[in-house]
Design an enzyme around this catalytic site. Structure first.
Site, PDB file in Angstrom:
ATOM      1  N   GLY A  90       0.785  -1.240   0.000  1.00 38.34           N
ATOM      2  CA  GLY A  90       0.000   0.000   0.000  1.00 38.34           C
ATOM      3  C   GLY A  90       0.809   1.278   0.000  1.00 38.34           C
ATOM      4  CG  ASP A  99      -8.233   0.908  10.154  1.00 36.55           C
ATOM      5  OD1 ASP A  99      -9.015   1.802  10.450  1.00 36.55           O
ATOM      6  OD2 ASP A  99      -8.611  -0.220   9.795  1.00 36.55           O
TER       7      ASP A  99
HETATM    8  P1  IMP Z   1      -4.007  -1.273  11.107  1.00 37.21           P
HETATM    9  O1  IMP Z   1      -3.026  -2.338  11.451  1.00 37.21           O
HETATM   10  O2  IMP Z   1      -5.391  -1.611  11.565  1.00 37.21           O
HETATM   11  O3  IMP Z   1      -3.601   0.115  11.498  1.00 37.21           O
HETATM   12  O4  IMP Z   1      -4.188  -1.330   9.551  1.00 37.21           O
HETATM   13  C1  IMP Z   1      -3.369  -0.824   8.651  1.00 37.21           C
HETATM   14  C2  IMP Z   1      -3.547  -1.548   7.338  1.00 37.21           C
HETATM   15  O5  IMP Z   1      -4.927  -1.850   7.052  1.00 37.21           O
HETATM   16  C3  IMP Z   1      -3.103  -0.648   6.227  1.00 37.21           C
HETATM   17  O6  IMP Z   1      -1.750  -0.858   5.935  1.00 37.21           O
HETATM   18  C4  IMP Z   1      -3.981  -1.073   5.086  1.00 37.21           C
HETATM   19  O7  IMP Z   1      -3.375  -2.147   4.400  1.00 37.21           O
HETATM   20  C5  IMP Z   1      -5.229  -1.593   5.709  1.00 37.21           C
HETATM   21  N1  IMP Z   1      -6.311  -0.599   5.646  1.00 37.21           N
HETATM   22  C6  IMP Z   1      -6.919  -0.005   6.679  1.00 37.21           C
HETATM   23  N2  IMP Z   1      -7.866   0.850   6.283  1.00 37.21           N
HETATM   24  C7  IMP Z   1      -7.850   0.790   4.926  1.00 37.21           C
HETATM   25  C8  IMP Z   1      -8.629   1.464   3.912  1.00 37.21           C
HETATM   26  O8  IMP Z   1      -9.529   2.295   4.149  1.00 37.21           O
HETATM   27  N3  IMP Z   1      -8.313   1.153   2.634  1.00 37.21           N
HETATM   28  C9  IMP Z   1      -7.343   0.261   2.308  1.00 37.21           C
HETATM   29  N4  IMP Z   1      -6.600  -0.378   3.214  1.00 37.21           N
HETATM   30  C10 IMP Z   1      -6.865  -0.125   4.522  1.00 37.21           C
HETATM   31 MG    MG Z   2      -1.031  -1.841   4.294  1.00 34.98          MG
END
Ligand code: IMP
Ligand code: MG
Length: 188
Positions: A51, A111
């Protein structure tokens, strides 16, 4: 017209705004890394695949601070439109110079915060001299950790976004803007 754009509810951040966000982050990084600790810094931009690739590519072009680049790949379990529980390393970082390396993790979005919290801990345990992080997007409503990136692009609402490297089921990464994905695409 890009056929992928039919699946986009609306554009949240257009290419012009993305450019100014990335330039601003680059200048913040330059201010912190070039001048404060002088030439002792050995900056490694560590992109989280996949990403971050577009953000990383644009960010590195605007940096004045010399930097090396590397990548790690992680996966989190769970539904494609949600962040998962545990974090798994798919592609690791192997370097013998970590004790002299200042790592800046480059991530597309924070996120729940689990991915960045896990990676930052992991890289410190591996012996990196310093570990900071930059996230282009921030969805604070969904945070489950107290982790905060050192550099942040833009706070966004709790919507699933794609484009500029971000995907849904590996699609939409090529869009030049950040758009909100239509709900009917992922709520089936
Ligand atoms: P976390 O570990 O929950 O902070 O998630 C981070 C990862 O979730 C990011 O690197 C993305 O790959 C994925 N992610 C979270 N929200 C989105 C979104 O709205 N669109 C696309 N990927 C997302
Ligand atoms: Mg990611």
């Amino acid at each position: 017209m890009n056929e992928l754009s039919n699946d986009i509810e609306r554009i949240l951040i257009d290419a012009e705004e993305l450019d100014s966000i990335v330039r601003r982050i680059a200048s913040e990084i330059d201010a912190d890394y070039s001048y404060i600790d002088g030439r002792k810094n050995h900056l490694l931009l560590l992109g989280v695949l996949k990403g971050s690739v577009v953000f990383m590519g644009d960010l590195m072009k605007h940096l004045k601070t010399p930097a090396e680049i590397d990548f790690m790949k992680v996966s989190s379990y769970g539904q494609a439109a949600k962040s998962g529980g545990s974090v798994n390393i798919i592609l690791d970082l192997f370097r013998s110079d970590l004790p002299e390396t200042d790592i800046l993790i480059v991530e597309d979005i924070i996120d729940s915060g689990r991915t960045l919290a896990y990676l930052a801990d992991y890289l410190r345990l591996k012996g990196a001299r310093s570990v900071r992080s930059a996230a282009l997007l921030d969805k604070p409503d969904r945070r489950e950790t107290d982790f905060e990136p050192d550099y942040k692009g833009k706070i966004i609402p709790d919507e699933f976004v794609v484009g500029y490297g971000l995907d849904y089921a590996e699609k939409y990464r090529t869009l030049p803007y950040i758009g909100i994905l239509r709900r009917d695409i992922y709520e089936k």
